[in-house]
Design a protein around this motif. Structure first.
Motif, PDB file in Angstrom:
ATOM      1  N   UNK A 108       0.852  -1.202   0.000  1.00 34.04           N
ATOM      2  CA  UNK A 108       0.000   0.000   0.000  1.00 34.04           C
ATOM      3  C   UNK A 108       0.886   1.250   0.000  1.00 34.04           C
ATOM      4  N   UNK A 109       1.793   1.356   0.990  1.00 32.77           N
ATOM      5  CA  UNK A 109       2.658   2.548   1.070  1.00 32.77           C
ATOM      6  C   UNK A 109       3.905   2.392   0.198  1.00 32.77           C
ATOM      7  N   UNK A 110       4.144   1.174  -0.313  1.00 31.84           N
ATOM      8  CA  UNK A 110       5.299   0.838  -1.148  1.00 31.84           C
ATOM      9  C   UNK A 110       6.617   0.847  -0.394  1.00 31.84           C
ATOM     10  N   UNK A 111       6.578   0.743   0.936  1.00 33.20           N
ATOM     11  CA  UNK A 111       7.821   0.572   1.683  1.00 33.20           C
ATOM     12  C   UNK A 111       8.308  -0.858   1.438  1.00 33.20           C
ATOM     13  N   UNK A 112       9.595  -1.002   1.135  1.00 38.12           N
ATOM     14  CA  UNK A 112      10.124  -2.332   0.828  1.00 38.12           C
ATOM     15  C   UNK A 112      11.550  -2.449   1.345  1.00 38.12           C
ATOM     16  N   UNK A 113      11.713  -3.119   2.488  1.00 40.33           N
ATOM     17  CA  UNK A 113      13.070  -3.316   3.019  1.00 40.33           C
ATOM     18  C   UNK A 113      13.543  -4.751   2.785  1.00 40.33           C
ATOM     19  N   UNK A 114      12.747  -5.524   2.041  1.00 40.88           N
ATOM     20  CA  UNK A 114      13.126  -6.913   1.753  1.00 40.88           C
ATOM     21  C   UNK A 114      14.288  -6.887   0.763  1.00 40.88           C
ATOM     22  N   UNK A 115      15.465  -7.247   1.252  1.00 42.44           N
ATOM     23  CA  UNK A 115      16.671  -6.974   0.482  1.00 42.44           C
ATOM     24  C   UNK A 115      17.054  -8.063  -0.521  1.00 42.44           C
ATOM     25  N   UNK A 116      16.053  -8.716  -1.090  1.00 42.35           N
ATOM     26  CA  UNK A 116      16.322  -9.635  -2.206  1.00 42.35           C
ATOM     27  C   UNK A 116      15.798  -8.929  -3.456  1.00 42.35           C
ATOM     28  N   UNK A 117      16.612  -8.831  -4.513  1.00 37.89           N
ATOM     29  CA  UNK A 117      16.160  -8.086  -5.695  1.00 37.89           C
ATOM     30  C   UNK A 117      14.874  -8.682  -6.266  1.00 37.89           C
ATOM     31  N   UNK A 118      13.998  -7.832  -6.802  1.00 33.93           N
ATOM     32  CA  UNK A 118      12.716  -8.287  -7.344  1.00 33.93           C
ATOM     33  C   UNK A 118      12.867  -9.282  -8.491  1.00 33.93           C
ATOM     34  N   UNK A 119      14.051  -9.305  -9.145  1.00 37.71           N
ATOM     35  CA  UNK A 119      14.251 -10.297 -10.205  1.00 37.71           C
ATOM     36  C   UNK A 119      14.284 -11.699  -9.602  1.00 37.71           C
ATOM     37  N   UNK A 120      14.712 -11.797  -8.347  1.00 34.05           N
ATOM     38  CA  UNK A 120      14.792 -13.095  -7.683  1.00 34.05           C
ATOM     39  C   UNK A 120      13.480 -13.440  -6.970  1.00 34.05           C
ATOM     40  N   UNK A 121      12.970 -12.448  -6.290  1.00 36.10           N
ATOM     41  CA  UNK A 121      11.738 -12.638  -5.516  1.00 36.10           C
ATOM     42  C   UNK A 121      10.751 -11.566  -5.962  1.00 36.10           C
ATOM     43  N   UNK A 122       9.724 -12.022  -6.663  1.00 37.52           N
ATOM     44  CA  UNK A 122       8.745 -11.087  -7.206  1.00 37.52           C
ATOM     45  C   UNK A 122       7.894 -10.497  -6.077  1.00 37.52           C
ATOM     46  N   UNK A 123       7.573  -9.220  -6.166  1.00 34.91           N
ATOM     47  CA  UNK A 123       6.722  -8.592  -5.145  1.00 34.91           C
ATOM     48  C   UNK A 123       5.262  -8.682  -5.588  1.00 34.91           C
ATOM     49  N   UNK A 124       4.379  -9.136  -4.700  1.00 33.59           N
ATOM     50  CA  UNK A 124       2.955  -9.192  -5.064  1.00 33.59           C
ATOM     51  C   UNK A 124       2.381  -7.789  -5.236  1.00 33.59           C
ATOM     52  N   UNK A 125       1.316  -7.709  -6.024  1.00 31.23           N
ATOM     53  CA  UNK A 125       0.611  -6.433  -6.191  1.00 31.23           C
ATOM     54  C   UNK A 125      -0.155  -6.094  -4.901  1.00 31.23           C
ATOM     55  N   UNK A 126      -0.777  -4.925  -4.875  1.00 33.59           N
ATOM     56  CA  UNK A 126      -1.538  -4.533  -3.685  1.00 33.59           C
ATOM     57  C   UNK A 126      -2.811  -5.360  -3.582  1.00 33.59           C
ATOM     58  N   UNK A 127      -3.118  -5.826  -2.374  1.00 31.78           N
ATOM     59  CA  UNK A 127      -4.310  -6.628  -2.129  1.00 31.78           C
ATOM     60  C   UNK A 127      -4.666  -6.600  -0.663  1.00 31.78           C
ATOM     61  N   UNK A 128      -5.470  -7.550  -0.219  1.00 32.47           N
ATOM     62  CA  UNK A 128      -6.006  -7.486   1.144  1.00 32.47           C
ATOM     63  C   UNK A 128      -5.382  -8.427   2.146  1.00 32.47           C
ATOM     64  N   UNK A 129      -4.438  -9.253   1.700  1.00 36.50           N
ATOM     65  CA  UNK A 129      -3.865 -10.251   2.602  1.00 36.50           C
ATOM     66  C   UNK A 129      -2.596  -9.709   3.249  1.00 36.50           C
ATOM     67  N   UNK A 130      -2.490  -9.822   4.575  1.00 38.85           N
ATOM     68  CA  UNK A 130      -1.255  -9.426   5.251  1.00 38.85           C
ATOM     69  C   UNK A 130      -0.597 -10.649   5.857  1.00 38.85           C
ATOM     70  N   UNK A 131       0.743 -10.665   5.818  1.00 39.83           N
ATOM     71  CA  UNK A 131       1.491 -11.822   6.312  1.00 39.83           C
ATOM     72  C   UNK A 131       2.467 -11.360   7.384  1.00 39.83           C
TER      73      UNK A 131
END
Lengths: 233, 462
Positions: free
Chosen positions: B141-164
């Motif tokens: 939602x806010x687009x904060x992303x500290x997950x330090x694996x590049x998106x080419x390796x780990x794709x980021x899901x689009x915005x939705x309603x599920x939180x993990x």
């Protein structure tokens, strides 16, 4: 619940450094919590046992009281369905012999003579304290084989009456209580009440580390706790 | 513990500082900076490192205090031994810190002491801390992303309603990657690692009131403050479905053998009891976790456990009915009224029942009509549609027609679509239509069972 009476039993045991409560003490706690227990007498010797049996009326049960014997029936410390003075004498000497053989260093504090409860469905209700989650209550079927069958369900204590009913419904042996092969439905309400009362008691009495009724015998009307044990902090 | 009870600033930060920002490609701090730029984070970004004037084209500051502005989140990507000092540098400036560095309690010895220092500073200076030894936050939602694996390796899901929320970083990223591939959106993903301050209960407290979060999935290794967890989870469960996987199930009884109860009660039994108390849906393993995320990521929870099955393959229908029975779902027969309504729509030789078999003559319209007729009214809580692509009349319009849900808006629809190359090429159509699609009857039914469990857990609490 007579809280003060219960606390007194626990304090007295703890003051002499005991880590467990003897069966009569655990049952007195149940009685004070308005949980049904059989009428009983504590006696020192065989003469006392015969007198008590006559007073209570046959059949009776004879049980050893010893802080060194956690599971009495495993070492011949329980004799059921005794019908006469002669049988009291016979079982008493057998028990002394068996304990001496199985557990020679066990300190024997005396004997319980108890009115024999009628047959019914046997269930177990136990409570323990978990380091992270606090008091946890268990319900199960299977009597002495409970550790083998593990037909049990758990909830965080204290529980509501509805949760107690859910716990019963979760075990495989549930049909034993609701009517199985021609038997009638048992007093589920009495079981639920016992679970609730015990879970509330345990939640309040933090000096009790573990408490267990095994078995609680359940009838078409009512239920009775024929054996109980408690472990203290 | 920090002073801010509300963790909102972690998820919607106006400003983020990367302490230890590096020019060197491949460094954790560099990947985080690039992710923030790439995902479109709207707040201010401040690289902090006395060694550089600029990092990744942004002005770099020698210290936090030089920025001259209050910071919402400071991300600390530094060697463990430098973390306590850097955290002290956040005092009075940053509301919270995300410590992604490892080398703390998880390695023992000196690491334990460093973590103790982190805890003490957090408490004393009132800085809320996520981590150390974590991936931090991915917030779609806010687009904060500290997950330090590049998106080419780990794709980021689009915005939705599920939180993990996940103790394990690798579990969180793997689940995220799978969800992204399935087209499932997420709201907030938190990897909280060693939980020196913020733990699962704090996250649940935040997510309970978070409007962007419609369902919560938790990965747990251990919980320390058990009752606090149950309280927070209960509050969250009252508002939205919460499901959890607890790993590390084996383990001896709680007590040596004092009582039968103590001998039987293992760690997992106690967790299960805690889940029941709170109303958390228990998930058995990774497979069920992903199935549940797919189901709750795309559909609402079911109000009950009555399933309608619609298929064009009789055998598949019976298989699904069997699997429903095994997982405690009901497959009630059609009412006479429904039968009367359905009969005129199909050829006279059809046997109309549950499952409905639309046979090899099936058309898109038959599917949509059968679904809408049976799901309107109060006879069924959800539908499993097993669309096999053999019937020649079926077209690519089918998924959208099933997804329009005319007349039964909130009830879940789950797709079971097994098969080979042709069928697999159609899976994407269902995903695009917003329908969770599974390649086996068992997985589809498991998804249905999880959606129904939410309702059961809720009833159990009331």
């Amino acid at each position: 619940m007579e809280r003060r009476g219960i606390e007194k039993i626990i304090k007295e045991a703890m003051s002499v450094g005991r880590k467990t409560l003897a069966e009569p003490e655990a049952k007195e706690i149940l009685r004070l919590s308005t949980i049904n227990v059989p009428e009983s007498r504590i006696v020192k010797d065989v003469t006392g046992a015969i007198e008590a049996a006559q007073e209570l009326g046959y059949p009776v049960v004879l049980k050893i009281i010893s802080p060194d014997i956690p599971h009495k029936s495993d070492v011949g410390g329980v004799a059921l369905n005794i019908r006469s003075a002669a049988e009291v004498e016979e079982h008493w000497s057998q028990m002394i012999y068996s304990i001496a053989e199985n557990n020679p260093v066990a300190m024997i504090e005396g004997f319980i003579v108890e009115k024999m409860a009628e047959k019914g469905v046997e269930v177990i209700i136990g409570l323990i304290r978990d380091k992270q989650f606090g008091p946890v209550v268990m319900f199960g079927t299977g009597g002495v084989a409970v550790e083998l069958m593990k037909d049990v369900s758990f909830r965080l204590a204290p529980v509501t009456r509805q949760e107690a009913f859910e716990m019963m419904g979760e075990v495989k042996g549930y049909p034993l209580l609701t009517g199985f092969r021609g038997t009638h439905i048992k007093d589920l309400g009495a079981v639920a009440e016992t679970i609730v009362k015990l879970s509330v008691l345990f939640d309040k009495m933090e000096d009790i580390k573990e408490f267990e009724i095994n078995p609680l015998i359940v009838y078409e009307q009512g239920a009775i706790a024929v054996d109980a044990r408690a472990i203290l902090e | 513990m920090g002073t801010n009870k509300n963790l909102d600033f972690f998820f919607n930060p106006g400003s983020v500082a990367i302490v230890g920002a590096s020019e060197r490609p491949g460094k954790i701090s560099r990947i985080i900076l690039e992710s923030l730029a790439k995902t479109g984070f709207k707040g201010s970004i401040y690289p902090v490192n006395p060694k550089y004037d600029t990092v990744a084209g942004l002005k770099c500051y020698p210290s936090l205090s030089v920025i001259g502005e209050a910071i919402d989140v400071a991300v600390l990507a530094l060697p463990a031994e430098n973390v306590p000092e850097a955290l002290m540098g956040c005092a009075g400036i940053a509301k919270g810190a995300i410590i992604v560095s490892g080398g703390f309690a998880e390695v023992g010895g000196k690491g334990k002491e460093l973590e103790k220092a982190v805890r003490e500073i957090s408490k004393k200076e009132g800085i809320r801390v996520i981590g150390p030894n974590c991936m931090g936050i991915y917030d779609a939602i806010s687009r904060l992303d500290t997950f330090f694996i590049p998106p080419e390796r780990i794709q980021r899901p689009k915005a939705g309603g599920l939180s993990i929320i996940s103790q394990s970083g690798s579990f969180a990223i793997t689940a995220m990657d799978e969800l992204a591939a399935e087209g499932i959106g997420v709201a907030r993903v938190v990897s909280y690692g060693n939980k020196s301050d913020v733990n699962e209960a704090d996250c649940l407290d935040f997510l309970a009131d978070d409007e962007a979060t419609k369902a919560v999935a938790i990965y747990i290794e251990s919980v320390e403050e058990g009752r606090k967890f149950v309280e927070a989870a209960s509050r969250c469960c009252a508002k939205k479905p919460v499901m959890a996987i607890k790993v590390g199930k084996a383990g001896a009884g709680i007590t040596a053998a004092g009582s039968h109860t103590g001998a039987i009660a293992g760690r997992y039994e106690v967790y299960r009891a805690a889940f029941k108390k709170a109303g958390i849906i228990e998930l058995g393993g990774y497979e069920e976790f992903t199935v549940a995320c797919k189901a709750f990521g795309m559909q609402n929870e079911a109000k009950g456990n009555r399933v309608m099955i619609i298929t064009d393959g009789g055998g598949m229908g019976v298989g699904i009915a069997d699997a429903c029975f095994e997982l405690g779902l009901e497959v009630p027969p059609l009412t006479e009224e429904l039968k009367k309504g359905l009969k005129p729509m199909f050829p006279p030789y059809f046997s109309v029942s549950n499952p409905i078999d639309l046979t090899g003559s099936a058309t898109d319209e038959w599917y949509a009509d059968a679904l809408e007729k049976t799901m309107a009214g109060d006879n069924y809580d959800m539908a499993i549609v097993a669309a096999l692509w053999g019937p020649p009349a079926l077209t690519d319009r089918l998924p959208d027609m099933l997804a329009r849900k005319r007349g039964f808006g909130n009830k879940p629809v789950i797709i079971c679509s097994p098969g080979g190359v042709f069928s697999r090429s159609k899976l994407e159509l269902f995903r695009k239509a917003g329908l969770p699609v599974f390649s086996s009857p068992e997985a589809a039914v498991r998804a249905a069972a999880v959606l129904a469990k939410g309702a059961k857990a809720k009833r159990g609490r009331s």
